[in-house]
Design an enzyme around this catalytic site. Sequence first.
Site, PDB file in Angstrom:
ATOM      1  N   SER A 152      31.832  35.388  41.105  1.00 43.71           N
ATOM      2  CA  SER A 152      33.363  35.235  41.280  1.00 43.71           C
ATOM      3  C   SER A 152      33.577  34.781  39.927  1.00 43.71           C
ATOM      4  O   SER A 152      33.296  35.127  38.847  1.00 43.71           O
ATOM      5  CB  SER A 152      33.592  34.378  42.255  1.00 43.71           C
ATOM      6  N   TYR A 166      43.988  38.143  38.428  1.00 42.12           N
ATOM      7  CA  TYR A 166      42.710  38.176  38.407  1.00 42.12           C
ATOM      8  C   TYR A 166      42.350  36.794  39.341  1.00 42.12           C
ATOM      9  O   TYR A 166      41.185  37.153  40.050  1.00 42.12           O
ATOM     10  CB  TYR A 166      42.419  37.488  36.795  1.00 42.12           C
ATOM     11  N   LYS A 170      39.493  37.280  42.633  1.00 44.41           N
ATOM     12  CA  LYS A 170      38.411  36.374  42.600  1.00 44.41           C
ATOM     13  C   LYS A 170      38.540  35.708  43.999  1.00 44.41           C
ATOM     14  O   LYS A 170      37.423  35.400  44.649  1.00 44.41           O
ATOM     15  CB  LYS A 170      38.292  35.529  41.544  1.00 44.41           C
TER      16      LYS A 170
END
Length: 300
Positions: A152, A166, A170
């Site tokens: 992550s 993004y 994650k």
Amino acid sequence: MNPVNTKPYELPFGAVWLITGCSSGIGRALATLVASKSDQRLIATARNPSDLSYLPDANPNIVKLALDVTSPGSVNAAFAAAAEHFGKDFHLDVVVNNAGYSLSGDTESATEEETHQEIETLFFGTARVTTRAVEVMRQAEDHRGGLIFNISSLAGLCAFPGHAYYHAGKFAVEGFTESVAREMHPDWNINFCIVEPSGVRTNFEGHSKAHTKPHPAYAADDMPARKLAKYVNQGLKLGVGLMEPSAVAEAIYGIASRGERVPLRLPLGAVAWKLAQSKFESFLGELDAVKGISAMGEKI
């Protein structure tokens, strides 16, 4: 709530590692480290296998494979090729889901193709490899168990302006991993670790970062994303707070080989640890502020 990683993990002699995204950065550093261990075996993967030329060709303990995590067919083919290479005793001990890239820029200008490709790579790619790995690990009759690292980021803990998709990818990896980890029967001895590094020296260079088209409404210097970008760029030029990929690789290998219980989450770097602490301390204050509303007449 079902506990996770309840037993110490012992990295076996001759352990087989499968690492995605080995062309650069953390993946390359970790593949190099594992390849240097004479008692470990390595499945190194990249979309273009020619990017793996830094690894030796003549070592039977190392296999280099093409793997595009956005393609179910490519994932299946890579697992089949790995099983063929190592033969009837094929098993997986450690899987590292590292493939990914950052999409940054003004969220309002992000295209459907850009956003879908980002989530496809970060989340669905990780999910595909994870589920296949779990299947192999739990079905190994004489070698049941293993360890899955899902890479992550600090971006999976804290969200900043200009990186919405993004962060979404994650955050999805984090929730998915925690849920799947809680599905495992303790007897399977399948462990999970969510690795959350802060800035890594290669994270913001080359093909590991994509940008959306700038949006005129967000162009002013006082916009939050512009201010953050300026701050980050200054830090990148100075190398402030950036970890070497080799340091992250050493930390991952250390967790796998130390013979102790695996942490579900592993923030890496002082910046990641401090910002994680700050976030959760702030959240506790916010939680207390809405306690009366949240209770809805019940006693808390």
